[in-house]
Design an enzyme around this catalytic site. Structure first.
Site, PDB file in Angstrom:
ATOM      1  N   ASN A  11      -2.219 -19.004 -26.168  1.00 30.99           N
ATOM      2  CA  ASN A  11      -2.558 -17.830 -25.408  1.00 30.99           C
ATOM      3  C   ASN A  11      -2.686 -17.932 -24.120  1.00 30.99           C
ATOM      4  O   ASN A  11      -2.797 -16.776 -23.651  1.00 30.99           O
ATOM      5  CB  ASN A  11      -4.443 -18.252 -25.748  1.00 30.99           C
ATOM      6  CG  ASN A  11      -4.969 -19.149 -25.277  1.00 30.99           C
ATOM      7  OD1 ASN A  11      -5.071 -19.909 -26.123  1.00 30.99           O
ATOM      8  ND2 ASN A  11      -5.767 -19.096 -24.306  1.00 30.99           N
ATOM      9  N   GLY A  13      -0.245 -20.298 -20.441  1.00 28.07           N
ATOM     10  CA  GLY A  13       1.009 -21.132 -20.112  1.00 28.07           C
ATOM     11  C   GLY A  13       1.993 -21.156 -20.947  1.00 28.07           C
ATOM     12  O   GLY A  13       2.472 -19.963 -21.629  1.00 28.07           O
ATOM     13  N   ILE A  14       2.546 -22.409 -20.837  1.00 27.05           N
ATOM     14  CA  ILE A  14       3.901 -22.288 -22.272  1.00 27.05           C
ATOM     15  C   ILE A  14       3.981 -22.340 -23.465  1.00 27.05           C
ATOM     16  O   ILE A  14       4.244 -21.593 -23.916  1.00 27.05           O
ATOM     17  CB  ILE A  14       3.858 -24.204 -22.303  1.00 27.05           C
ATOM     18  CG1 ILE A  14       4.605 -24.234 -20.396  1.00 27.05           C
ATOM     19  CG2 ILE A  14       5.145 -24.353 -23.185  1.00 27.05           C
ATOM     20  CD1 ILE A  14       4.939 -25.823 -20.282  1.00 27.05           C
ATOM     21  N   TYR A 163      -4.310 -38.732 -19.465  1.00 27.84           N
ATOM     22  CA  TYR A 163      -3.891 -38.057 -20.791  1.00 27.84           C
ATOM     23  C   TYR A 163      -2.944 -38.886 -20.602  1.00 27.84           C
ATOM     24  O   TYR A 163      -1.618 -38.666 -21.517  1.00 27.84           O
ATOM     25  CB  TYR A 163      -3.614 -36.831 -18.969  1.00 27.84           C
ATOM     26  CG  TYR A 163      -2.540 -35.984 -19.559  1.00 27.84           C
ATOM     27  CD1 TYR A 163      -2.782 -35.826 -20.401  1.00 27.84           C
ATOM     28  CD2 TYR A 163      -0.914 -35.905 -18.754  1.00 27.84           C
ATOM     29  CE1 TYR A 163      -2.137 -33.749 -20.554  1.00 27.84           C
ATOM     30  CE2 TYR A 163      -0.022 -35.013 -19.151  1.00 27.84           C
ATOM     31  CZ  TYR A 163      -0.231 -33.687 -19.855  1.00 27.84           C
ATOM     32  OH  TYR A 163       0.261 -33.128 -20.506  1.00 27.84           O
TER      33      TYR A 163
END
Length: 277
Positions: A11, A13-14, A163
C-alpha cells in the site's frame, strides 16, 4: 496465462510501486495490508492509472500471528492458486515495541510472521507450476546476527541491530525454503531492492549508511527488481539466490552459514507450533 501475485505491504513505498508495475504487466495483484484505509487508497490509485487492472485487497496484520492465520484461511478459501508470494512488508520502529505475541517488533513482523504466512500459503503455491516466493531483505543484513535472546526484547534496544537480524533471517529462511521445496517446482529467492532516501534511515548508523548510500534510488526504480524476479520467464527454476539491481549480490558470511540457517528454521517452527517442511 497471467500470474496472480500477492504482495504484503503493497500500500506504500516500494511495495505500492511493485504492485503498480506488476499490474501494468498484466498480473493479477493481491494487496495484503494492515492499514485498510491505505490499502483502499492504493487499490484506487492502481485502478485509476490502470482501469483494466485486476487488484484485490485483504487485511493482514503481521504483528499478530492469530490475524496472520486468519488472513491465510481467507486466502485459501477464496483463491484457487497463487503464482508468486512477495514477503515485502516490514517495520523499523525508533524504540522497542512488541507484537501481540510478545516478540520484538522487527523480529516478529519482518521475519517470524512472514515465515508463518509462507507456510500457510504453500497449498496455494503448490497449485501453480513454477510458483515463486520472494523475500525482501536488505544490505543491512551485513549488520545482523541471529541471537535468540533478543527475540522477545533486548536492553539496550539497538534499532539497526534488530533490523539487521530480521533481514538476515529473511535470507536464511529463503535458502532453507529453496532447499526444502526443490522437488515441488517452487522457487525461493531473497533480494535487496535498493534503498530509498526516506525517514526509514534516520536512525541508521554511519557504517550502514556507507553501505546503503550508493544504492539509494526512487521507489519506482527499486520496484523493478521484485517485479522482474516475480515475472521474468528467464528466471524460471532459479532458486536459493540473493539479488540486487545488478544481479546476484554479495551476502555476509553469516548469511551463508547453513548450520545457522537450519537452527533458525527449527527454532522458528517451534515458536510457531508448526511442522518443518
Amino acid at each position: 496465462m497471467s500470474k496472480r501475485v500477492l504482495i504484503t505491504g503493497g500500500n506504500s513505498g516500494i511495495g505500492l510501486c511493485t504492485a503498480e508495475q506488476l499490474a501494468a504487466q498484466g498480473a493479477e495483484v493481491i494487496l495484503a495490508c494492515r492499514d485498510q484505509a491505505k490499502g483502499q487508497a492504493a487499490l484506487a490509485r492502481i485502478k485509476h492509472n490502470q482501469p483494466d487492472a485486476r487488484v484485490r485487497l485483504f487485511e493482514l496484520d503481521l504483528a499478530d500471528l492469530t490475524k496472520v492465520r486468519g488472513c491465510a484461511r481467507r486466502l485459501n478459501d477464496e483463491l484457487d492458486g497463487l503464482d508468486v508470494l512477495i514477503n515485502n512488508a516490514g517495520v523499523v520502529p525508533d524504540r522497542q515495541q512488541f507484537t501481540a505475541d510478545g516478540f520484538e517488533m522487527q523480529f516478529g513482523v519482518n521475519y517470524l510472521a512472514p515465515v508463518l504466512l509462507t507456510h500457510l500459503l504453500l497449498p496455494l503455491l503448490q497449485q501453480r507450476p513454477g510458483a515463486r516466493i520472494l523475500h525482501v531483505a536488505s544490505v543491512a543484513h551485513w549488520l545482523g546476527r541471529i541471537n535468540s535472546r533478543t527475540w522477545r526484547g533486548r536492553r539496550p534496544y539497538l534499532v539497526m541491530d534488530s533490523y539487521g537480524q530480521s533481514k538476515l533471517g529473511n535470507i536464511l529462511f529463503s535458502d532453507v525454503l529453496a532447499q526444502r521445496l526443490a522437488g515441488q517446482d517452487i522457487t525461493s529467492n531473497a533480494l535487496h531492492p535498493g534503498g530509498v532516501d526516506t525517514p526509514i534511515f534516520r536512525h541508521a548508523p554511519e557504517l550502514l549508511m556507507k553501505l546503503i548510500r550508493p544504492t539509494l534510488t526512487t521507489p519506482e526504480k527499486a520496484a523493478r527488481l521484485p517485479t522482474r524476479l516475480a515475472l521474468d520467464p528467464a528466471l524460471d527454476g532459479v532458486t536459493g539466490g540473493y539479488f540486487d539491481a545488478k544481479g546476484p549480490a554479495a551476502r555476509s558470511p553469516r548469511a551463508r552459514n547453513k548450520k545457522v540457517a537450519e537452527r533458525l528454521y527449527q527454532d522458528s517452527m517451534a515458536l510457531l507450533g508448526i511442522n518443518p517442511l
